[in-house]
Design a protein around this motif. Sequence first.
Motif, PDB file in Angstrom:
ATOM      1  N   UNK A 242       0.826  -1.192   0.000  1.00 45.41           N
ATOM      2  CA  UNK A 242       0.000   0.000   0.000  1.00 45.41           C
ATOM      3  C   UNK A 242       0.864   1.247   0.000  1.00 45.41           C
ATOM      4  N   UNK A 243       0.263   2.363  -0.397  1.00 51.40           N
ATOM      5  CA  UNK A 243       0.976   3.635  -0.373  1.00 51.40           C
ATOM      6  C   UNK A 243       1.227   4.071   1.066  1.00 51.40           C
ATOM      7  N   UNK A 244       2.319   4.810   1.237  1.00 48.43           N
ATOM      8  CA  UNK A 244       2.703   5.337   2.549  1.00 48.43           C
ATOM      9  C   UNK A 244       2.754   4.243   3.606  1.00 48.43           C
ATOM     10  N   UNK A 245       3.211   3.080   3.211  1.00 52.02           N
ATOM     11  CA  UNK A 245       3.288   1.926   4.117  1.00 52.02           C
ATOM     12  C   UNK A 245       4.660   1.283   3.999  1.00 52.02           C
TER      13      UNK A 245
ATOM     14  N   UNK B 121       9.508  13.568   0.255  1.00 47.51           N
ATOM     15  CA  UNK B 121       8.161  14.045  -0.043  1.00 47.51           C
ATOM     16  C   UNK B 121       7.150  13.421   0.914  1.00 47.51           C
ATOM     17  N   UNK B 122       6.067  14.152   1.123  1.00 48.65           N
ATOM     18  CA  UNK B 122       4.937  13.564   1.827  1.00 48.65           C
ATOM     19  C   UNK B 122       4.099  12.730   0.852  1.00 48.65           C
TER      20      UNK B 122
ATOM     21  N   UNK C 109       4.705  16.971  -6.413  1.00 50.88           N
ATOM     22  CA  UNK C 109       4.921  16.417  -5.075  1.00 50.88           C
ATOM     23  C   UNK C 109       4.753  17.503  -4.016  1.00 50.88           C
ATOM     24  N   UNK C 110       4.145  17.114  -2.901  1.00 49.40           N
ATOM     25  CA  UNK C 110       4.106  17.941  -1.700  1.00 49.40           C
ATOM     26  C   UNK C 110       5.322  17.558  -0.849  1.00 49.40           C
ATOM     27  N   UNK C 111       6.197  18.499  -0.625  1.00 46.33           N
ATOM     28  CA  UNK C 111       7.453  18.210   0.044  1.00 46.33           C
ATOM     29  C   UNK C 111       7.308  18.259   1.557  1.00 46.33           C
TER      30      UNK C 111
END
Length: 899
Positions: A783-786, A866-867, A883-885
Amino acid sequence: MKANLTLRALALAGVATAFLPHYALAQDAGTTDDDSNIIVVTAQGREQSLADVPVAISAVSGEMLAKSGTTDIRELNQVAPSLLVSSTGNEANGSARIRGIGTVGDNPGLESSVAVFVDGVYRSRSGNALSELGPIDRIEILRGPQGTLGGRNSSAGMISVYTAPPEFELSGYGAFTYGNFDAMRIEGGINAPLSDTIAARVDGVYFKRDGFYNDVTNGTRINDRDRYLVRAQMLFEPSDSVSFRLVGDYSKKDEACCAATFVQPDFAPLARVSPGLDSFARPTTGGALTSTSNPIVPILLALGQNPLGLSQSTFNRNIYPTAGRSYQGETEDYGISGELNWELGAVTLTSITGYREYSNFQGSDADYTTVDLLYRTPGPNAGAREFKTFTQEIRLQGSLFDDRVDWLVGGFYANEKLQTRDNLRFGTQYGAFAPCRIVLAINPALVSPGSTGCLSAGGRGALQAANGGAGAFGAATPLIFAGLDTLAQVRDRGGTGDVYNQKSENFALFTHNIFRITDTLDLTLGLRYTNETKKFDATFGNDNTFCPTNRARLSPLLSGPLAGLAGGLIALSCQGNSSAELDGLSLSDKRDEDEFTGTAILSWKPTPDLMTYASYSRGYKAGGFNLDRSALANPVFFNRNTVNVSNLQFEEETVKAFEIGAKYSTREFGLSVAAFRQEFSNFQLNTFNGSVFLVQNVNSCGTALNGADRDASAATGACSPDQIQPGVIAQGFEMEATINPIPDLGFTLGLTYADTKFENDLIGRDTGAPLDPALRLLPGDNMSNAPEITATASASWTPEISASGMRGLVFVNARMTGDYNTGSDLLYGKEQDGFVVVNGRIGVTNIADRFAIEGWVQNLFDKQYTQVAFNTPFVAPQQTYSAFLAEPRTYGITLRGSF
């Protein structure tokens, strides 16, 4: 690469255990008895020693939060390895994840997988808590589904913040901080006994700082800070058996947020080649800005895009948005709550009542380019959301049979009114840009961005003369030209005021009981019944008359060989269902849910210092409505008179969780380990595909789909309803340890391995419907951000340096994060390589028993990461990302005083 990172993570864990400290694990926080070092938490609805609570929980004290510089829940990342909090295009979009599970916060119709409570009162979404916290007593982070206690249900975990309460002793404090980016933070408060039975406390925080992004076009700063918090409390204790605490708070933010940069080759070095997708076409190739390897780039440049915005490093924080567009926004958050604890003989009554209001709006240059394609004008309708929430929780708790049964029963009620408003519009240059997308597909050599319909006179002539004079598209050639010319007129058109209202009523009855089978063996059984009702209505305002014009003109071509071309023209004319056909349209709908959730835990204490446990729990998160007009029909071909409002609904998310663990605790050493497996059905996924936000319930099919879930077709990959299985599995282990060899020195370590991934053979919804093709990379992937591996470490040393009691302070903590993809559609250009963030603080405290001075730094080595990376709006079909940094290095000095 991932295997190497895993080895590095394990090596780091070993080194940290022996030498490096880590701050903020479970055993390092909470309410502490000075003699026995017992840590008290309320994770199970009653006060218990942390070492006796058979659930996975991290607790962090207010003192340790101050050392780490934690002032809002986003900064808890540094102290809790299983937790990740991030934000994207709006501060209100904050999202919390535990063990890799969370909900993307861009759509407020989706509730958070990780619930946030402050002083026992539910915050409607994780983003609502992204504000100054003020003085904190402790924070408890519960991992895994919370389906019995805790007020609101949550499927992944809970963050409970307990603010510092009033005390019956006169005291006061103040702190002043100055740092880089011209940051200034002022905090102060006073606590006073008003009588023998009443104490009061007032705290305030003001924080102002320049932005991390430099808006070169408009000469301003973005992602700044300008916020304050005021909290007033009263504690009334008329007797030893009655305590009532009243809390009122108000906070406001007036800030510009949130800018983004284009993704370049210095980001995503681990980008993998994904079958079925074009190669990753970044804005530049080999440094040649005008390279046609990405044909969108010359078009953007011709329309006025500042070339520096496309060629600079991903982490260069100069941005080049459209002239006159603003990210300015405003957030207000306030409320009042009261907690009553009343000992009625052998029974304790607890009542927590809360009312809160939250509002936010945020303007934006929503395409993040110099070219004016998509925007929101700042104001009360700019992507606005408002929550009015009333909650009431009542618990009765006592014991039976000589304390052999510790029983608890209770109820919870929540009434939430949510309104979102939007004024998202196509920019003044959209009509010049969008036809070029079509002409690129016809013949890139004919692209002429300065001409109507992106076709020069020569280009039109060439198409008219094709096929021996019959025209490139035969008899339909005039229709295609007319479609391009109509699309070219979509300028400064779109939303004039979309309003969505959702009223949610939730009530629950629950019981949570601990049976002491023997002096060392306990059985905990909990059960909860929840009823949820949501009522929805929406009214739309839109002045895009060119959408219905092109729809009427080109629809006859949708059944012939020109279906793709006609469909593209209609889609770009009506992107996101932005159409005057919706103007004045009102819709309404309703949904009801009933769920039983609960837990069963068997725990055993073979020695007073050691506890082992095994548990099963079932969690639940409510379904709801997608508060986005783009979901009314996908693709966008719909009839106003037959709009299906049920397309906006998504189903409730459920989880079955299994866990085994052990806790060992003494004054000198503490260790907590847990292994877990969580199976999610109807997982609520929210993703942006470059044009619209998609909300889908993700499940898997017990029958092989033979790759039909990985193709570009929305019609293939269906599953029989009787073969539907969970779509997301999270499994792994966690370890937290503390070493306190002497009172002034502490070392701690946290390590989480979480294999959180989608199953193979994925489907959308629980009806067996095919997965949306925009999600075709999900099957079988993480999954993303995992990240699979996360480790945190810290050390705290507070030596006495004078006979008067003055002490030194040396504190350092670090978080190591493994590789992960930041995009919820898992497109390969959004991969983030593993990284380490280190914070530190050094100073002198207890000067004259009153003062302290501290120097601090966050992100010591200025690690750039990046976030979230996302598909650049309208440019995304060419696989161009923005991208949101995350925040760069910050540092400063803090002066404190108290009496």
